[in-house]
Scaffold this motif. Structure first.
Motif, mmCIF file in Angstrom:
data_model
loop_
_atom_site.group_PDB
_atom_site.id
_atom_site.type_symbol
_atom_site.label_atom_id
_atom_site.label_comp_id
_atom_site.label_asym_id
_atom_site.label_seq_id
_atom_site.Cartn_x
_atom_site.Cartn_y
_atom_site.Cartn_z
ATOM 1 N N LEU A 116 1.041 -1.016 -0.023
ATOM 2 C CA LEU A 116 -0.036 0.323 0.235
ATOM 3 C C LEU A 116 0.646 1.334 0.280
ATOM 4 O O LEU A 116 1.790 0.779 0.316
ATOM 5 N N PHE B 128 -3.627 0.306 -5.599
ATOM 6 C CA PHE B 128 -3.129 -0.181 -7.322
ATOM 7 C C PHE B 128 -2.564 0.414 -7.696
ATOM 8 O O PHE B 128 -1.966 1.852 -8.247
ATOM 9 N N TRP C 142 -3.383 4.732 -9.272
ATOM 10 C CA TRP C 142 -4.597 4.145 -10.244
ATOM 11 C C TRP C 142 -5.839 4.578 -9.875
ATOM 12 O O TRP C 142 -5.904 4.285 -8.374
ATOM 13 N N ASN D 24 -12.927 9.770 -6.237
ATOM 14 C CA ASN D 24 -11.641 10.379 -4.754
ATOM 15 C C ASN D 24 -11.724 10.974 -5.179
ATOM 16 O O ASN D 24 -11.536 12.024 -6.017
ATOM 17 N N GLY E 12 -7.203 6.440 3.772
ATOM 18 C CA GLY E 12 -8.010 5.206 3.470
ATOM 19 C C GLY E 12 -9.285 6.012 3.424
ATOM 20 O O GLY E 12 -10.380 4.502 3.217
ATOM 21 N N GLU E 13 -9.487 6.040 4.981
ATOM 22 C CA GLU E 13 -10.373 5.872 5.413
ATOM 23 C C GLU E 13 -12.101 7.367 5.391
ATOM 24 O O GLU E 13 -12.724 7.326 5.495
ATOM 25 N N SER F 234 -12.353 11.206 3.425
ATOM 26 C CA SER F 234 -12.084 11.805 2.384
ATOM 27 C C SER F 234 -12.164 12.941 2.517
ATOM 28 O O SER F 234 -12.274 13.758 3.542
ATOM 29 N N HIS G 5 -11.510 3.710 -12.362
ATOM 30 C CA HIS G 5 -10.483 4.883 -11.895
ATOM 31 C C HIS G 5 -9.379 5.139 -13.058
ATOM 32 O O HIS G 5 -9.870 4.688 -14.353
HETATM 33 C C1 LIG Z 1 -6.892 -1.360 1.033
HETATM 34 C C2 LIG Z 1 -7.402 -0.289 0.747
HETATM 35 C C3 LIG Z 1 -6.932 0.195 -0.621
HETATM 36 C C4 LIG Z 1 -7.711 1.117 -1.891
HETATM 37 N N1 LIG Z 1 -6.744 1.365 -2.946
HETATM 38 C C5 LIG Z 1 -7.786 2.344 -3.515
HETATM 39 C C6 LIG Z 1 -6.670 2.900 -5.138
HETATM 40 O O1 LIG Z 1 -6.051 1.919 -5.209
HETATM 41 N N2 LIG Z 1 -6.617 4.225 -5.780
HETATM 42 C C7 LIG Z 1 -7.866 4.352 -4.894
HETATM 43 O O2 LIG Z 1 -7.933 5.638 -5.437
HETATM 44 N N3 LIG Z 1 -8.266 4.138 -3.679
HETATM 45 C C8 LIG Z 1 -7.662 3.417 -2.789
HETATM 46 N N4 LIG Z 1 -8.656 3.292 -2.099
HETATM 47 C C9 LIG Z 1 -9.483 4.139 -1.236
HETATM 48 C C10 LIG Z 1 -9.124 5.441 -0.851
HETATM 49 O O3 LIG Z 1 -7.789 5.866 -0.143
HETATM 50 C C11 LIG Z 1 -10.530 6.221 0.137
HETATM 51 O O4 LIG Z 1 -11.526 6.016 -0.725
HETATM 52 C C12 LIG Z 1 -10.313 7.919 0.509
HETATM 53 O O5 LIG Z 1 -11.142 7.783 1.779
HETATM 54 C C13 LIG Z 1 -10.325 8.000 -0.391
HETATM 55 O O6 LIG Z 1 -9.699 9.893 -0.346
HETATM 56 P P1 LIG Z 1 -10.587 11.067 -0.493
HETATM 57 O O7 LIG Z 1 -11.740 10.759 -1.489
HETATM 58 O O8 LIG Z 1 -9.864 12.631 0.416
HETATM 59 O O9 LIG Z 1 -9.368 11.138 -2.167
HETATM 60 C C14 LIG Z 1 -8.140 2.142 -1.161
HETATM 61 C C15 LIG Z 1 -8.900 1.799 0.037
HETATM 62 C C16 LIG Z 1 -8.587 0.952 1.021
HETATM 63 C C17 LIG Z 1 -8.404 1.093 2.364
#
Ligand SMILES: Cc1cc2nc3c(=O)[nH]c(=O)nc-3n(C[C@H](O)[C@H](O)[C@H](O)COP(=O)(O)O)c2cc1C
Length: 172
Positions: free
Chosen positions: A18, A36, A50, A55, A84-85, A87, A130
């Protein structure tokens, strides 16, 4: 078990490392947790990430010229949780961690020394959920010594993404 489930199983088995991708455009900072990602050219060096169209990070990255890719270690689970959780649509994630300003004003996570800062050479949308961003590395930093265990998908299995992949920004 159908093809879709087998694909999910194969990908889970790979247990991807990650990263946190960060960027900024006109003072608006953005970043999210990304599974990704990969190197995608050797000479010249290129990396690709990706980003989900759902997002906040995607919308900023489409404007920005530079991105940073932070490679996480197992000690970074809490940072992974923030990026990741949550936004950027709702919170300023950068207010919750130590930030440095990198090349081209890209925000860098001070606690993640393994990182690539680069210039976006292209992006493409193949119609999936994506967008692929291809990055030419400008600076590459690495913590000294032998590598530490990376944070992987299985380590983050309890994280709930801030946005579902099929969400789209409210257009009203
Ligand atoms: C384990 C994991 C893997 C993730 N992989 C991706 C990814 O490859 N690409 C992506 O755009 N979001 C990915 N996400 C989701 C974003 O990190 C998540 O939706 C985030 O809250 C978006 O924040 P933003 O709206 O501020 O950009 C992943 C989330 C988790 C928990």
């Amino acid at each position: 078990v159908d093809d879709r489930e087998r694909l999910d199983e194969l990908v889970r088995q790979e247990n991807a490392t990650l990263v946190v991708v960060t960027t900024a455009y006109r003072g608006e900072r953005a970043g999210c947790l990304v599974g990704f990602h990969t190197q995608c050219s050797i000479e010249p060096a290129r990396v690709a990430v990706w980003i989900s169209k759902a997002n906040h990070t995607c919308r900023v990255a489409l404007q920005a010229e530079h991105l940073a890719v932070h490679h996480l270690g197992r000690e970074h689970l809490e940072l992974a949780r923030v990026f990741g959780e949550r936004s950027g649509d709702d919170v300023d994630k950068f207010a919750e961690c130590a930030v440095e300003t990198g090349p081209a004003d890209v925000p860098l996570l001070a606690d993640c020394p393994d990182r690539v800062v680069g210039r976006r050479t292209s992006y493409f949308d193949d119609g999936g959920d994506h967008v692929c961003f291809v990055v030419e590395p400008l600076t590459v930093e690495r913590s000294p010594g032998v590598g530490r265990p990376p944070l992987r998908l299985a380590d983050a299995s309890d994280l709930e993404p801030g946005h579902g992949a099929t969400e789209r920004p409210d257009e009203t």
